[in-house]
Design a protein around this motif. Structure first.
Motif, PDB file in Angstrom:
ATOM      1  N   ALA A 138       0.757  -1.042   0.037  1.00  0.00           N
ATOM      2  CA  ALA A 138      -0.275  -0.211   0.384  1.00  0.00           C
ATOM      3  C   ALA A 138       1.046   0.975   0.099  1.00  0.00           C
ATOM      4  CB  ALA A 138      -1.024   0.327   1.458  1.00  0.00           C
ATOM      5  N   HIS A 139       0.636   2.422  -0.819  1.00  0.00           N
ATOM      6  CA  HIS A 139       0.748   3.585  -1.526  1.00  0.00           C
ATOM      7  C   HIS A 139       0.293   5.181  -0.159  1.00  0.00           C
ATOM      8  CE1 HIS A 139      -1.843   4.733  -4.298  1.00  0.00           C
ATOM      9  NE2 HIS A 139      -1.078   3.579  -4.400  1.00  0.00           N
ATOM     10  N   THR A 140      -0.974   4.014  -0.056  1.00  0.00           N
ATOM     11  CA  THR A 140      -1.914   5.335   0.369  1.00  0.00           C
ATOM     12  C   THR A 140      -2.918   4.573   1.917  1.00  0.00           C
ATOM     13  OG1 THR A 140      -1.948   6.278  -1.521  1.00  0.00           O
ATOM     14  CG2 THR A 140      -4.327   6.417  -0.443  1.00  0.00           C
ATOM     15  N   LEU A 141      -3.366   5.380   2.954  1.00  0.00           N
ATOM     16  CA  LEU A 141      -4.212   4.850   3.754  1.00  0.00           C
ATOM     17  C   LEU A 141      -5.454   5.639   3.768  1.00  0.00           C
ATOM     18  CD1 LEU A 141      -4.446   2.781   6.135  1.00  0.00           C
ATOM     19  CD2 LEU A 141      -3.038   4.840   7.595  1.00  0.00           C
ATOM     20  N   ILE A 142      -6.800   5.015   3.731  1.00  0.00           N
ATOM     21  CA  ILE A 142      -7.514   5.873   4.158  1.00  0.00           C
ATOM     22  C   ILE A 142      -8.132   5.516   5.643  1.00  0.00           C
ATOM     23  CG2 ILE A 142      -9.716   6.778   3.591  1.00  0.00           C
ATOM     24  CD1 ILE A 142      -8.431   5.489   0.587  1.00  0.00           C
ATOM     25  N   VAL A 143      -8.429   6.362   6.814  1.00  0.00           N
ATOM     26  CA  VAL A 143      -8.525   6.092   7.547  1.00  0.00           C
ATOM     27  C   VAL A 143      -9.758   6.729   7.992  1.00  0.00           C
ATOM     28  CG1 VAL A 143      -6.542   5.758   9.074  1.00  0.00           C
ATOM     29  CG2 VAL A 143      -7.517   8.626   9.063  1.00  0.00           C
ATOM     30  N   THR A 144     -10.892   6.019   8.538  1.00  0.00           N
ATOM     31  CA  THR A 144     -12.378   6.433   9.348  1.00  0.00           C
ATOM     32  C   THR A 144     -12.883   6.195   9.847  1.00  0.00           C
ATOM     33  OG1 THR A 144     -13.582   4.438   8.071  1.00  0.00           O
ATOM     34  CG2 THR A 144     -13.241   6.188   6.763  1.00  0.00           C
ATOM     35  N   CYS A 145     -13.240   7.256  11.557  1.00  0.00           N
ATOM     36  CA  CYS A 145     -14.081   6.864  12.188  1.00  0.00           C
ATOM     37  C   CYS A 145     -14.829   7.189  12.475  1.00  0.00           C
ATOM     38  CB  CYS A 145     -12.985   7.456  13.620  1.00  0.00           C
ATOM     39  SG  CYS A 145     -12.412   9.424  13.121  1.00  0.00           S
ATOM     40  N   ALA A 146     -15.566   7.152  13.494  1.00  0.00           N
ATOM     41  CA  ALA A 146     -17.153   7.725  14.235  1.00  0.00           C
ATOM     42  C   ALA A 146     -16.340   8.816  16.007  1.00  0.00           C
ATOM     43  CB  ALA A 146     -17.725   6.338  14.476  1.00  0.00           C
ATOM     44  N   ALA A 147     -16.978  10.419  15.793  1.00  0.00           N
ATOM     45  CA  ALA A 147     -16.204  10.910  16.369  1.00  0.00           C
ATOM     46  C   ALA A 147     -17.703  12.239  16.464  1.00  0.00           C
ATOM     47  CB  ALA A 147     -15.339  11.688  15.696  1.00  0.00           C
ATOM     48  N   GLY A 148     -17.302  12.094  18.201  1.00  0.00           N
ATOM     49  CA  GLY A 148     -17.868  13.530  18.487  1.00  0.00           C
ATOM     50  C   GLY A 148     -18.258  14.929  17.937  1.00  0.00           C
ATOM     51  N   GLY A 149     -19.556  15.484  17.760  1.00  0.00           N
ATOM     52  CA  GLY A 149     -18.654  16.843  17.282  1.00  0.00           C
ATOM     53  C   GLY A 149     -19.043  17.800  18.007  1.00  0.00           C
ATOM     54  N   VAL A 150     -17.707  17.925  17.814  1.00  0.00           N
ATOM     55  CA  VAL A 150     -17.380  19.980  19.392  1.00  0.00           C
ATOM     56  C   VAL A 150     -18.362  21.071  18.492  1.00  0.00           C
ATOM     57  CG1 VAL A 150     -15.358  20.210  20.689  1.00  0.00           C
ATOM     58  CG2 VAL A 150     -15.541  18.064  19.620  1.00  0.00           C
ATOM     59  N   ASN A 151     -16.952  20.523  17.227  1.00  0.00           N
ATOM     60  CA  ASN A 151     -18.008  22.164  16.537  1.00  0.00           C
ATOM     61  C   ASN A 151     -19.051  22.242  16.833  1.00  0.00           C
ATOM     62  OD1 ASN A 151     -18.590  23.916  14.494  1.00  0.00           O
ATOM     63  ND2 ASN A 151     -16.698  24.029  13.346  1.00  0.00           N
ATOM     64  N   LYS A 152     -20.025  23.428  17.145  1.00  0.00           N
ATOM     65  CA  LYS A 152     -21.062  23.580  18.277  1.00  0.00           C
ATOM     66  C   LYS A 152     -21.797  23.551  16.501  1.00  0.00           C
ATOM     67  CE  LYS A 152     -22.040  25.112  22.099  1.00  0.00           C
ATOM     68  NZ  LYS A 152     -21.405  26.430  22.881  1.00  0.00           N
ATOM     69  N   SER A 153     -21.605  23.748  15.338  1.00  0.00           N
ATOM     70  CA  SER A 153     -22.626  24.155  14.210  1.00  0.00           C
ATOM     71  C   SER A 153     -22.339  22.394  13.503  1.00  0.00           C
ATOM     72  CB  SER A 153     -21.780  24.494  13.317  1.00  0.00           C
ATOM     73  OG  SER A 153     -20.912  24.550  12.474  1.00  0.00           O
TER      74      SER A 153
END
Ligand SMILES: O=P(O)(O)O[C@@H]1C[C@H](O)[C@@H](CO)O1
Length: 319
Positions: A138-153
């Motif tokens: 592999a020459h490329t890595l795609i990372v995905t995740c679930a996250a909590g929104g800190v930015n209020k918008s």
């Protein structure tokens, strides 16, 4: 054993292994000694025996996002349990498979399930599969995740392109590169002090923005931060993160991206905002993992569409 012999033995141990040897090393140093270059090579050889094709793109699927791997065709699935010395994912929403095959015309490997420090793994153990995937081709890595929104918008279901990250565990002395720096990981000699300021590839980011525009998907762009977990954050912590300019909070990615930068991968990160973080003491909503998975599964299609097209673009740009 006389006191003298005992202290001579201790001195020899310290001379050979560094100052931590006498009192117990930092766990990452121990993991790095376990996942040596040779052991990673053994794992790579084991996998190559089953899947001779070289993956070009490595994808790590976050909580509830493993469905992406179902889109892979000509699939070969290797359960983590079958791979010698490979950890297992213990978290709901994370299967434990490496999935090889073709995604939109390009050869990929997907980690259907990742490892988190809160499961009891060191950050080095969580991230070492990145080296395996790089050594597989592999020459490329795609990372995905679930996250909590800190930015209020931010709204639940938003997708955030990760522009940069704050690695709190690393700031507290828990970086996956702690321990011996084996310069053989990666195509060039890998430095003791790798730069990570441009870990997320700017060209990939702008390609992803174009893909999102084509599909009429609104893409946020922001700063992700990882905390150790497994607790979700307190209200005071969320307000602190907001003051620091953080847009989304999670419990993964940063150690993977650190090893990816060390071995020279081009990287792209996407965080799915599965919940809004708590800012007010009179708020009654709390984050729960079941909701995280539910929202991930609900919004998985959009994320998959983005990745599918993006990966196709890598193929097109090569031809
Ligand atoms: O693996 P990811 O980062 O997608 O998982 C997030 C962080 C925790 O593992 C879990 C919390 O709900 O989801």
């Amino acid at each position: 054993m006389s006191n003298n012999t005992q202290s001579k033995k201790e001195s020899a141990l310290i001379a050979e292994n560094g100052p931590w040897a006498a009192v117990g090393e930092h766990p990452n140093a121990i993991t790095n000694r376990f996942y040596t270059y040779e052991r990673v090579q053994e794992i790579v050889a084991f996998i190559q025996n089953i899947v001779p094709a070289k993956p070009e793109v490595a994808i790590i699927c976050g909580s509830g996002l493993g469905g992406l791997a179902e889109l892979v065709v000509d699939k070969v699935v290797i359960p983590y349990a079958d791979i010698p010395n490979f950890p297992r994912s213990t978290v709901a929403g994370h299967r434990s498979n490496l999935v090889f095959g073709i995604l939109n015309g390009i050869s990929v490997v997907c980690m259907q399930g990742r490892f988190h420090p809160y499961e009891g793994y060191t950050t080095a153990a969580c991230a070492f599969p990145v080296r395996v995937m790089q050594m597989l081709g592999a020459h490329t890595l795609i990372v995905t995740c679930a996250a909590g929104g800190v930015n209020k918008s931010y709204r639940v279901g938003d997708i955030m392109l990760i522009k940069d990250h704050i690695n709190f565990p690393s700031m507290a002395g828990n970086n996956p590169l702690i321990g011996h720096n084996d310069e053989r990981f990666g195509k060039k000699i890998r430095p003791r002090f790798p730069p990570v300021g441009h870990a997320y590839d700017r060209q990939y980011a702008s390609q992803m923005k174009q893909v999102a525009a084509k599909h009429n998907i609104e893409l946020r762009e922001g700063v992700y931060c990882a905390l150790g977990g497994p607790c979700y954050e307190t209200i005071a912590e969320i307000n602190l993160l907001r003051v620091l300019g953080i847009d989304a909070v999670g419990m993964s990615i940063v150690h993977e991206v650190t090893l990816g930068a060390h071995c020279g991968l081009r990287m792209l990160g996407l965080a799915l905002i599965t919940n809004k973080c708590l800012f007010e003491y009179d708020s009654t909503i709390e984050a729960v993992h079941e909701d995280v998975i539910r929202i991930s599964e609900l919004k998985a299609n959009e994320l998959q569409q983005l990745i599918l097209d993006f990966v196709g673009g890598i193929k097109t740009n090569k031809t």
